[in-house]
Design a protein around this motif. Structure first.
Motif, PDB file in Angstrom:
ATOM      1  N   ARG A 101       0.752  -1.110   0.033  1.00 50.01           N
ATOM      2  CA  ARG A 101      -0.027  -0.072  -0.053  1.00 50.01           C
ATOM      3  C   ARG A 101       0.793   1.251   0.036  1.00 50.01           C
ATOM      4  O   ARG A 101       0.487   2.378  -0.731  1.00 50.01           O
ATOM      5  N   ARG A 102       1.916   1.258   0.834  1.00 48.45           N
ATOM      6  CA  ARG A 102       2.773   2.678   0.823  1.00 48.45           C
ATOM      7  C   ARG A 102       3.461   2.520  -0.472  1.00 48.45           C
ATOM      8  O   ARG A 102       3.750   3.816  -0.796  1.00 48.45           O
ATOM      9  N   LEU A 103       3.978   1.568  -1.028  1.00 51.41           N
ATOM     10  CA  LEU A 103       4.732   1.660  -2.425  1.00 51.41           C
ATOM     11  C   LEU A 103       3.953   2.211  -3.414  1.00 51.41           C
ATOM     12  O   LEU A 103       4.205   2.962  -4.072  1.00 51.41           O
ATOM     13  N   TYR A 104       2.638   1.399  -3.378  1.00 53.32           N
ATOM     14  CA  TYR A 104       1.800   1.862  -4.693  1.00 53.32           C
ATOM     15  C   TYR A 104       1.149   3.477  -4.323  1.00 53.32           C
ATOM     16  O   TYR A 104       1.082   4.281  -5.397  1.00 53.32           O
ATOM     17  N   ALA A 105       0.979   4.022  -3.074  1.00 53.21           N
ATOM     18  CA  ALA A 105       0.486   5.215  -3.009  1.00 53.21           C
ATOM     19  C   ALA A 105       1.498   6.210  -3.347  1.00 53.21           C
ATOM     20  O   ALA A 105       1.389   7.249  -3.956  1.00 53.21           O
ATOM     21  N   ARG A 106       2.891   5.990  -2.988  1.00 54.16           N
ATOM     22  CA  ARG A 106       4.147   6.837  -3.329  1.00 54.16           C
ATOM     23  C   ARG A 106       4.218   6.897  -4.702  1.00 54.16           C
ATOM     24  O   ARG A 106       4.676   7.796  -5.573  1.00 54.16           O
ATOM     25  N   ALA A 107       4.241   5.468  -5.519  1.00 57.05           N
ATOM     26  CA  ALA A 107       4.541   5.575  -6.947  1.00 57.05           C
ATOM     27  C   ALA A 107       3.518   6.253  -7.697  1.00 57.05           C
ATOM     28  O   ALA A 107       3.730   6.533  -8.792  1.00 57.05           O
ATOM     29  N   CYS A 108       2.170   6.125  -7.269  1.00 59.36           N
ATOM     30  CA  CYS A 108       1.172   6.698  -8.030  1.00 59.36           C
ATOM     31  C   CYS A 108       1.360   8.224  -7.942  1.00 59.36           C
ATOM     32  O   CYS A 108       1.285   8.901  -9.188  1.00 59.36           O
ATOM     33  N   VAL A 109       1.689   8.873  -6.999  1.00 62.00           N
ATOM     34  CA  VAL A 109       2.037  10.271  -6.916  1.00 62.00           C
ATOM     35  C   VAL A 109       3.033  10.568  -7.916  1.00 62.00           C
ATOM     36  O   VAL A 109       2.987  11.573  -8.680  1.00 62.00           O
ATOM     37  N   LEU A 110       4.295   9.703  -7.674  1.00 61.29           N
ATOM     38  CA  LEU A 110       5.375   9.925  -8.613  1.00 61.29           C
ATOM     39  C   LEU A 110       5.334   9.876  -9.900  1.00 61.29           C
ATOM     40  O   LEU A 110       5.565  10.498 -10.875  1.00 61.29           O
ATOM     41  N   ASP A 111       4.157   8.833 -10.550  1.00 59.72           N
ATOM     42  CA  ASP A 111       4.094   8.732 -11.768  1.00 59.72           C
ATOM     43  C   ASP A 111       3.369   9.713 -12.215  1.00 59.72           C
ATOM     44  O   ASP A 111       3.632  10.409 -13.439  1.00 59.72           O
ATOM     45  N   ARG A 112       2.385  10.373 -11.357  1.00 55.34           N
ATOM     46  CA  ARG A 112       1.790  11.763 -12.319  1.00 55.34           C
ATOM     47  C   ARG A 112       2.688  12.957 -12.099  1.00 55.34           C
ATOM     48  O   ARG A 112       2.698  13.676 -13.133  1.00 55.34           O
ATOM     49  N   VAL A 113       3.513  12.882 -11.021  1.00 58.91           N
ATOM     50  CA  VAL A 113       4.360  14.055 -11.141  1.00 58.91           C
ATOM     51  C   VAL A 113       5.584  13.822 -12.489  1.00 58.91           C
ATOM     52  O   VAL A 113       5.897  14.850 -13.327  1.00 58.91           O
ATOM     53  N   LEU A 114       6.003  12.632 -12.818  1.00 56.45           N
ATOM     54  CA  LEU A 114       6.773  12.499 -13.954  1.00 56.45           C
ATOM     55  C   LEU A 114       6.012  12.711 -15.162  1.00 56.45           C
ATOM     56  O   LEU A 114       6.590  13.368 -16.228  1.00 56.45           O
ATOM     57  N   THR A 115       4.795  12.414 -15.206  1.00 56.34           N
ATOM     58  CA  THR A 115       4.122  12.804 -16.461  1.00 56.34           C
ATOM     59  C   THR A 115       3.892  14.541 -16.547  1.00 56.34           C
ATOM     60  O   THR A 115       4.357  14.982 -17.897  1.00 56.34           O
ATOM     61  N   LEU A 116       3.889  15.151 -15.628  1.00 52.66           N
ATOM     62  CA  LEU A 116       4.018  16.747 -15.605  1.00 52.66           C
ATOM     63  C   LEU A 116       5.434  17.183 -15.868  1.00 52.66           C
ATOM     64  O   LEU A 116       5.553  17.971 -16.706  1.00 52.66           O
ATOM     65  N   ALA A 117       6.413  16.325 -15.357  1.00 55.08           N
ATOM     66  CA  ALA A 117       7.699  16.877 -15.526  1.00 55.08           C
ATOM     67  C   ALA A 117       8.012  16.626 -17.016  1.00 55.08           C
ATOM     68  O   ALA A 117       8.908  17.519 -17.453  1.00 55.08           O
TER      69      ALA A 117
END
Length: 260
Positions: free
Chosen positions: A203-219
């Motif tokens: 759960r922790r890994l998924y939550a963190r990776a989901c945020v990061l995945d979207r930030v990378l899209t924006l980046a």
């Protein structure tokens, strides 16, 4: 968590959402109605084309019973990119479509790949529909699995290194909000969209990776006043590439991890 980070956390990849909830459903941990509600919670019309045994497009709700006889471990997430096709069954229509989309679902001998389509109504309102492309595979393929502990460590290291590099490149100039979000991601959050059956590490890994995945899209999107020349653009891409790989691995590790 800032409003930006909170917003992107709620936007998980569609294949990741389908895999995690379908696995929980097949394990008897959530009901069929729950998986339908989750997959249709976002205001998007979702249809499936090419489903074996059908001659027309069907709503996603009508397609999900195709998974009813599968074991949870037969349903797997793949997040391939050109140069890193791990998890794919080899050359074929499913592989081509999954590489193009950057995501897909393996469900025994059925492959599913989402395609988001933007539309504008006559009144100027923009909305999204999702077309799931279904493919019958020649044989069952189990994708691949990464250990949660390994994926978590790799993501933390890649994030620290990328953050350092982006600070040197003055990331705040080309997209100010991302510098803060990347720093905030060093700390795991308790927020998670995974269904019942997944342990706390997943759960922790998924939550963190989901945020990061979207930030990378924006980046990855162009920003005014950002990278001023080809060299700086290349440096930014090189800084983000290992992080993007670690992020994909984290999502796959979390979604495909053993259920409790």
């Amino acid at each position: 968590m800032s409003p930006t980070a909170h917003a992107v956390t709620l936007t998980a990849r569609r294949s990741a959402r389908l895999v995690s909830w379908a696995r929980a459903w097949r394990a008897g941990l959530v009901s069929f109605d729950e998986i339908v509600d989750v997959m249709t919670a976002v205001e998007e019309e979702q249809h499936v084309e090419g489903l074996p045994g059908t001659w027309r497009e069907v709503e996603l709700r009508e397609a999900l019973p195709q998974l009813a006889k599968l074991h949870p471990d037969e349903i797997r997430l793949v997040l391939p990119v050109p140069g890193d096709p791990r998890g794919l069954p080899g050359p074929g229509p499913f592989t081509d479509r999954a590489l193009l989309a950057g995501e897909g679902v393996l469900a025994s001998r059925l492959g599913l790949v989402p395609e988001a389509r933007q539309h504008t109504s006559g009144s100027g309102v923009t909305f999204t529909t999702v077309q799931w492309h279904a493919f019958e595979l020649p044989e069952a393929f189990s994708g691949y699995q990464i250990e949660l502990r390994e994926a978590e460590a790799t993501l933390s290291l890649a994030l620290a290194e990328a953050t350092t590099q982006l600070v040197k490149l003055d990331v705040a100039q080309w997209r100010p909000e991302l510098a803060g979000e990347l720093a905030a991601l060093r700390k795991p959050t308790g927020e998670s969209d995974l269904p019942a059956g997944y342990d706390q590490r997943a759960r922790r890994l998924y939550a963190r990776a989901c945020v990061l995945d979207r930030v990378l899209t924006l980046a990855g999107q162009a920003a005014p006043g950002g990278a001023l020349n080809t060299v700086e653009m290349r440096q930014r891409e090189e800084a983000l590439r290992p992080l993007a790989t670690a992020c994909r691995e984290a999502l796959v590790a979390a979604c495909n991890s053993p259920l409790c």
